[in-house]
Design a protein around this motif. Structure first.
Motif, mmCIF file in Angstrom:
data_model
loop_
_atom_site.group_PDB
_atom_site.id
_atom_site.type_symbol
_atom_site.label_atom_id
_atom_site.label_comp_id
_atom_site.label_asym_id
_atom_site.label_seq_id
_atom_site.Cartn_x
_atom_site.Cartn_y
_atom_site.Cartn_z
ATOM 1 N N ALA A 65 0.856 -1.187 0.000
ATOM 2 C CA ALA A 65 0.000 0.000 0.000
ATOM 3 C C ALA A 65 0.889 1.233 0.000
ATOM 4 O O ALA A 65 2.038 1.196 0.452
ATOM 5 N N GLU A 66 0.371 2.346 -0.498
ATOM 6 C CA GLU A 66 1.142 3.576 -0.547
ATOM 7 C C GLU A 66 1.678 3.965 0.819
ATOM 8 O O GLU A 66 2.819 4.412 0.950
ATOM 9 N N GLY A 67 0.866 3.804 1.847
ATOM 10 C CA GLY A 67 1.297 4.139 3.198
ATOM 11 C C GLY A 67 2.495 3.314 3.640
ATOM 12 O O GLY A 67 3.381 3.817 4.345
ATOM 13 N N ASP A 68 2.536 2.051 3.229
ATOM 14 C CA ASP A 68 3.680 1.192 3.560
ATOM 15 C C ASP A 68 4.950 1.693 2.881
ATOM 16 O O ASP A 68 6.017 1.745 3.489
ATOM 17 N N TYR A 69 4.833 2.058 1.590
ATOM 18 C CA TYR A 69 5.989 2.610 0.892
ATOM 19 C C TYR A 69 6.467 3.905 1.547
ATOM 20 O O TYR A 69 7.661 4.118 1.728
ATOM 21 N N LEU A 70 5.532 4.765 1.909
ATOM 22 C CA LEU A 70 5.907 6.034 2.533
ATOM 23 C C LEU A 70 6.641 5.800 3.841
ATOM 24 O O LEU A 70 7.643 6.464 4.130
ATOM 25 N N ASP A 71 6.175 4.840 4.636
ATOM 26 C CA ASP A 71 6.841 4.509 5.896
ATOM 27 C C ASP A 71 8.273 4.033 5.652
ATOM 28 O O ASP A 71 9.208 4.457 6.335
ATOM 29 N N SER A 90 4.124 3.428 -7.776
ATOM 30 C CA SER A 90 3.094 4.286 -8.362
ATOM 31 C C SER A 90 3.675 5.664 -8.653
ATOM 32 O O SER A 90 4.725 6.048 -8.126
ATOM 33 N N SER A 91 2.974 6.424 -9.463
ATOM 34 C CA SER A 91 3.429 7.778 -9.774
ATOM 35 C C SER A 91 3.450 8.644 -8.516
ATOM 36 O O SER A 91 4.315 9.509 -8.371
ATOM 37 N N ASN A 92 2.528 8.404 -7.572
ATOM 38 C CA ASN A 92 2.534 9.164 -6.320
ATOM 39 C C ASN A 92 3.805 8.900 -5.519
ATOM 40 O O ASN A 92 4.389 9.817 -4.941
ATOM 41 N N ILE A 93 4.234 7.656 -5.462
ATOM 42 C CA ILE A 93 5.441 7.310 -4.713
ATOM 43 C C ILE A 93 6.677 7.856 -5.433
ATOM 44 O O ILE A 93 7.586 8.395 -4.794
ATOM 45 N N LEU A 94 6.720 7.754 -6.746
ATOM 46 C CA LEU A 94 7.843 8.324 -7.490
ATOM 47 C C LEU A 94 7.912 9.834 -7.293
ATOM 48 O O LEU A 94 9.002 10.398 -7.139
ATOM 49 N N PHE A 96 6.842 11.398 -4.595
ATOM 50 C CA PHE A 96 7.322 11.571 -3.222
ATOM 51 C C PHE A 96 8.846 11.496 -3.192
ATOM 52 O O PHE A 96 9.502 12.308 -2.542
ATOM 53 N N ILE A 97 9.405 10.535 -3.902
ATOM 54 C CA ILE A 97 10.865 10.397 -3.943
ATOM 55 C C ILE A 97 11.493 11.656 -4.541
ATOM 56 O O ILE A 97 12.437 12.220 -3.991
ATOM 57 N N GLN A 98 10.954 12.126 -5.652
ATOM 58 C CA GLN A 98 11.516 13.307 -6.311
ATOM 59 C C GLN A 98 11.392 14.560 -5.449
ATOM 60 O O GLN A 98 12.255 15.440 -5.513
ATOM 61 N N SER A 115 18.284 11.352 0.770
ATOM 62 C CA SER A 115 17.264 12.015 1.576
ATOM 63 C C SER A 115 17.616 13.483 1.775
ATOM 64 O O SER A 115 18.776 13.829 1.986
ATOM 65 N N ASN A 116 16.601 14.330 1.760
ATOM 66 C CA ASN A 116 16.780 15.756 2.035
ATOM 67 C C ASN A 116 16.909 16.024 3.524
ATOM 68 O O ASN A 116 17.215 17.141 3.929
ATOM 69 N N GLN A 117 16.636 15.050 4.359
ATOM 70 C CA GLN A 117 16.652 15.252 5.805
ATOM 71 C C GLN A 117 18.016 15.104 6.393
ATOM 72 O O GLN A 117 18.818 14.348 6.063
#
Length: 117
Positions: A65-71, A90-94, A96-98, A115-117
């Motif tokens: 799930a998208e939430g799992d990828y984000l985590d 997914s395009s949303n996850i890609l 997020f990475i960009q 990572s930007n952090q």
């Protein structure tokens, strides 16, 4: 076996080894769909339940799930995007990475983000 043999023995590519050399100097943990990159670069992977075999998702025709990828991505310092990852994310996850990582390396098939952090 055939997939690994092809990619590790038959189809040695300069891009693969150049990517490995670059990854050796990136911060851990590394998020990748192809753990062989982390193995060759001696980089620890971002821990998650399926880290040992991400191909599980393609075989089962499922995906996280998208939430799992984000985590997972929020715990990653380096992200490798290659053809297998591009086919699964997914395009949303890609996006997020960009938006949350900066690209530091790119060749004809690989992109490495920090990572930007």
């Amino acid at each position: 076996f055939n997939h690994l043999k092809f990619h590790l023995v038959d189809a040695k590519s300069p891009d693969f080894f150049q990517t490995i050399e670059f990854l050796k100097n990136t911060p851990e943990p590394l998020f990748t769909f192809e753990p062989i990159y982390g193995l060759y670069a001696k980089r620890g992977l971002t821990y998650h339940y399926y880290v040992a075999d991400m191909r599980y998702f393609r075989v089962m025709d499922k995906n996280l799930a998208e939430g799992d990828y984000l985590d997972i991505l929020k715990r990653s310092k380096t992200v490798l995007v290659e053809p297998f990852a591009k086919s699964m994310l997914s395009s949303n996850i890609l996006n997020f990475i960009q938006n949350n990582f900066k690209i530091v390396y790119q060749d004809s098939i690989h992109q490495i983000f920090l990572s930007n952090q």
